[in-house]
Design an enzyme around this catalytic site. Structure first.
Site, PDB file in Angstrom:
ATOM      1  N   TYR A  50     -16.912  74.649  25.670  1.00 39.69           N
ATOM      2  CA  TYR A  50     -17.346  74.090  24.383  1.00 39.69           C
ATOM      3  C   TYR A  50     -18.883  74.140  24.218  1.00 39.69           C
ATOM      4  O   TYR A  50     -19.377  73.973  23.100  1.00 39.69           O
ATOM      5  CB  TYR A  50     -16.881  72.628  24.203  1.00 39.69           C
ATOM      6  CG  TYR A  50     -15.379  72.406  24.274  1.00 39.69           C
ATOM      7  CD1 TYR A  50     -14.477  73.477  24.224  1.00 39.69           C
ATOM      8  CD2 TYR A  50     -14.847  71.126  24.389  1.00 39.69           C
ATOM      9  CE1 TYR A  50     -13.104  73.263  24.306  1.00 39.69           C
ATOM     10  CE2 TYR A  50     -13.480  70.917  24.458  1.00 39.69           C
ATOM     11  CZ  TYR A  50     -12.614  71.984  24.431  1.00 39.69           C
ATOM     12  OH  TYR A  50     -11.257  71.767  24.503  1.00 39.69           O
ATOM     13  N   HIS A 108      -8.643  75.215  32.489  1.00 33.36           N
ATOM     14  CA  HIS A 108      -8.517  75.267  31.027  1.00 33.36           C
ATOM     15  C   HIS A 108      -7.294  76.089  30.583  1.00 33.36           C
ATOM     16  O   HIS A 108      -6.552  75.682  29.691  1.00 33.36           O
ATOM     17  CB  HIS A 108      -9.809  75.848  30.431  1.00 33.36           C
ATOM     18  CG  HIS A 108     -10.065  75.436  29.022  1.00 33.36           C
ATOM     19  ND1 HIS A 108     -11.322  75.211  28.527  1.00 33.36           N
ATOM     20  CD2 HIS A 108      -9.236  75.203  27.988  1.00 33.36           C
ATOM     21  CE1 HIS A 108     -11.233  74.866  27.249  1.00 33.36           C
ATOM     22  NE2 HIS A 108      -9.989  74.856  26.906  1.00 33.36           N
TER      23      HIS A 108
HETATM   24  N1  NAP Z   1      -7.128  72.468  26.350  1.00 30.47           N
HETATM   25  C1  NAP Z   1      -7.236  73.292  25.330  1.00 30.47           C
HETATM   26  O1  NAP Z   1      -6.987  74.509  25.450  1.00 30.47           O
HETATM   27  C2  NAP Z   1      -7.659  72.757  24.005  1.00 30.47           C
HETATM   28  C3  NAP Z   1      -7.549  73.560  22.857  1.00 30.47           C
HETATM   29  C4  NAP Z   1      -7.947  73.022  21.633  1.00 30.47           C
HETATM   30  C5  NAP Z   1      -8.427  71.722  21.585  1.00 30.47           C
HETATM   31  N2  NAP Z   1      -8.567  70.967  22.717  1.00 30.47           N
HETATM   32  C6  NAP Z   1      -9.099  69.575  22.678  1.00 30.47           C
HETATM   33  O2  NAP Z   1      -8.342  68.828  21.716  1.00 30.47           O
HETATM   34  C7  NAP Z   1      -9.245  68.281  20.757  1.00 30.47           C
HETATM   35  C8  NAP Z   1      -8.566  68.113  19.418  1.00 30.47           C
HETATM   36  O3  NAP Z   1      -8.051  69.333  18.934  1.00 30.47           O
HETATM   37  P1  NAP Z   1      -8.627  70.081  17.633  1.00 30.47           P
HETATM   38  O4  NAP Z   1     -10.045  69.713  17.446  1.00 30.47           O
HETATM   39  O5  NAP Z   1      -8.280  71.505  17.799  1.00 30.47           O
HETATM   40  O6  NAP Z   1      -7.687  69.551  16.460  1.00 30.47           O
HETATM   41  P2  NAP Z   1      -7.309  68.145  15.780  1.00 30.47           P
HETATM   42  O7  NAP Z   1      -7.911  67.015  16.518  1.00 30.47           O
HETATM   43  O8  NAP Z   1      -5.839  68.186  15.582  1.00 30.47           O
HETATM   44  O9  NAP Z   1      -7.950  68.278  14.338  1.00 30.47           O
HETATM   45  C9  NAP Z   1      -9.320  68.246  14.102  1.00 30.47           C
HETATM   46  C10 NAP Z   1      -9.545  68.547  12.641  1.00 30.47           C
HETATM   47  O10 NAP Z   1      -8.927  67.530  11.826  1.00 30.47           O
HETATM   48  C11 NAP Z   1      -9.906  66.873  11.030  1.00 30.47           C
HETATM   49  N3  NAP Z   1      -9.602  65.431  11.089  1.00 30.47           N
HETATM   50  C12 NAP Z   1      -9.730  64.609  12.146  1.00 30.47           C
HETATM   51  N4  NAP Z   1      -9.321  63.361  11.847  1.00 30.47           N
HETATM   52  C13 NAP Z   1      -8.922  63.383  10.560  1.00 30.47           C
HETATM   53  C14 NAP Z   1      -8.408  62.407   9.682  1.00 30.47           C
HETATM   54  N5  NAP Z   1      -8.201  61.142  10.069  1.00 30.47           N
HETATM   55  N6  NAP Z   1      -8.120  62.780   8.403  1.00 30.47           N
HETATM   56  C15 NAP Z   1      -8.312  64.059   7.996  1.00 30.47           C
HETATM   57  N7  NAP Z   1      -8.800  65.032   8.784  1.00 30.47           N
HETATM   58  C16 NAP Z   1      -9.099  64.703  10.066  1.00 30.47           C
HETATM   59  C17 NAP Z   1     -11.242  67.213  11.645  1.00 30.47           C
HETATM   60  O11 NAP Z   1     -12.237  67.301  10.649  1.00 30.47           O
HETATM   61  P3  NAP Z   1     -13.662  66.540  10.765  1.00 30.47           P
HETATM   62  O12 NAP Z   1     -14.218  66.820  12.110  1.00 30.47           O
HETATM   63  O13 NAP Z   1     -14.436  67.145   9.651  1.00 30.47           O
HETATM   64  O14 NAP Z   1     -13.341  65.085  10.554  1.00 30.47           O
HETATM   65  C18 NAP Z   1     -10.989  68.583  12.262  1.00 30.47           C
HETATM   66  O15 NAP Z   1     -11.136  69.587  11.283  1.00 30.47           O
HETATM   67  C19 NAP Z   1     -10.420  69.266  20.773  1.00 30.47           C
HETATM   68  O16 NAP Z   1     -11.561  68.753  20.154  1.00 30.47           O
HETATM   69  C20 NAP Z   1     -10.557  69.501  22.249  1.00 30.47           C
HETATM   70  O17 NAP Z   1     -11.200  68.412  22.885  1.00 30.47           O
HETATM   71  C21 NAP Z   1      -8.157  71.471  23.924  1.00 30.47           C
END
Ligand code: NAP
Length: 276
Positions: A50, A108
């Site tokens: 990241y 990862h």
């Molecule tokens: N291990 C892996 O391979 C892997 C892969 C992907 C992700 N991850 C981890 O999982 C975390 C979360 O996954 P993600 O970031 O892909 O997706 P997510 O948490 O499902 O969604 C994030 C998105 O949703 C929006 N959002 C968040 N809360 C909201 C709400 N209450 N209402 C409306 N929109 C909302 C955010 O926008 P805003 O930021 O503009 O609020 C952002 O665009 C990552 O940050 C990372 O730490 C791990």
């Protein structure tokens, strides 16, 4: 509902975490971490990939919250697999985060070098440098293969989980082996906000769609790690411990599963070697 869960080795982990992928530049990352910690998040998930570990370390320091009260996870990227490279990646993460111990280190994505990488994790764990070790994006086949060479089984598997991709077989397998599942993209990167059933349930429970989705994870024993750059949404996302979805509504959400992943698999992994 408990705000902590207990891992295989007896240590506790908060039942919701804060995701940090694509939080923005360093000052935006620092502000987001300070906000998340102020609101009450105590589990922060990052990764060497990241590119934000320095900002996260600074945000933690500036927040004034004691390091021991925070559960911090980071990950080793695909180009740092193998024993020596994994140790080097861990040390680099520790330097960037500016911490003297880590709570959780994850592989990862699976690659051909899982068992060698895992041996490095086991050694770091036994030296007391990490409180728990785990994997991410491992399917049952990867876990079965690792079981043949591992001295210590992974305490965590961090995988994509949301109502449209609920990975039932893998979650059941992890539950059977007491491997804690952490769910990434728990609100499907925002795409769940357009699903009619989720809209109906939000209205029924007088909650936001994100809260319904995250509550579904909690009631399934899965730790969700939603990401948001907005303090208001971060507050919304953690405010899920004062209501309960009925068994019937949980089943309705379960029925949304259509095996729909929200992200592409990066190159140089063995993710697609197994179906489950
Ligand atoms: N291990 C892996 O391979 C892997 C892969 C992907 C992700 N991850 C981890 O999982 C975390 C979360 O996954 P993600 O970031 O892909 O997706 P997510 O948490 O499902 O969604 C994030 C998105 O949703 C929006 N959002 C968040 N809360 C909201 C709400 N209450 N209402 C409306 N929109 C909302 C955010 O926008 P805003 O930021 O503009 O609020 C952002 O665009 C990552 O940050 C990372 O730490 C791990």
């Amino acid at each position: 509902m408990d705000s902590y869960r207990v891992l295989l080795n007896g240590i506790t982990i908060p039942s919701i975490g804060f995701g940090t992928y694509k939080l923005g530049d360093e000052s935006e990352t620092i502000d987001a971490i300070k906000c998340a910690l102020k609101i009450g998040y105590r589990f922060i998930d990052t990764a060497s990939f990241y590119g934000n570990e320095e900002g996260i370390g600074k945000g933690i320091k500036e927040s004034g919250v004691n390091r021991e009260d925070i559960f911090l996870s980071t990950k080793v990227w695909n180009d740092s697999h193998g024993y020596d490279k994994a140790i080097k990646s861990f040390e680099e993460s520790m330097r960037k985060l500016d911490i003297d111990y880590l709570d959780l280190l994850l592989i990862h994505w699976p690659t051909e070098l899982n068992s060698e990488t895992w041996r490095a994790f086991e050694d770091l764990y036994e030296l007391g440098k990490i409180r728990a070790i785990g994997v991410s994006n491992f399917k049952i086949g990867h876990l079965e293969a690792l079981k043949k060479t591992a001295r210590i089984m992974p305490m965590v598997n961090q995988i994509e989980i949301h109502p449209c991709f609920s990975q039932k077989e893998l979650v059941n397998y992890c539950n059977n082996y007491k491997i804690q599942v952490i769910g990434w993209s728990p609100i499907m990167k925002g795409q769940l906000l357009e699903v009619p059933l989720m809209m109906d349930l939000a209205e029924k429970y007088n909650k936001s769609i994100a809260q319904i989705a995250l509550r579904w994870h909690i009631q399934k024993g899965i730790i969700p790690i939603p990401k948001s750059s907005h303090c208001g949404r971060m507050t919304d996302n953690i405010d899920i411990f004062n209501f309960e979805l009925s068994e019937e509504d949980i089943r309705k959400i379960d029925n949304l599963d259509r095996n729909e992943k929200v992200s592409d698999t990066p190159p140089n992994t063995t993710y697609d070697n197994f179906k489950w």
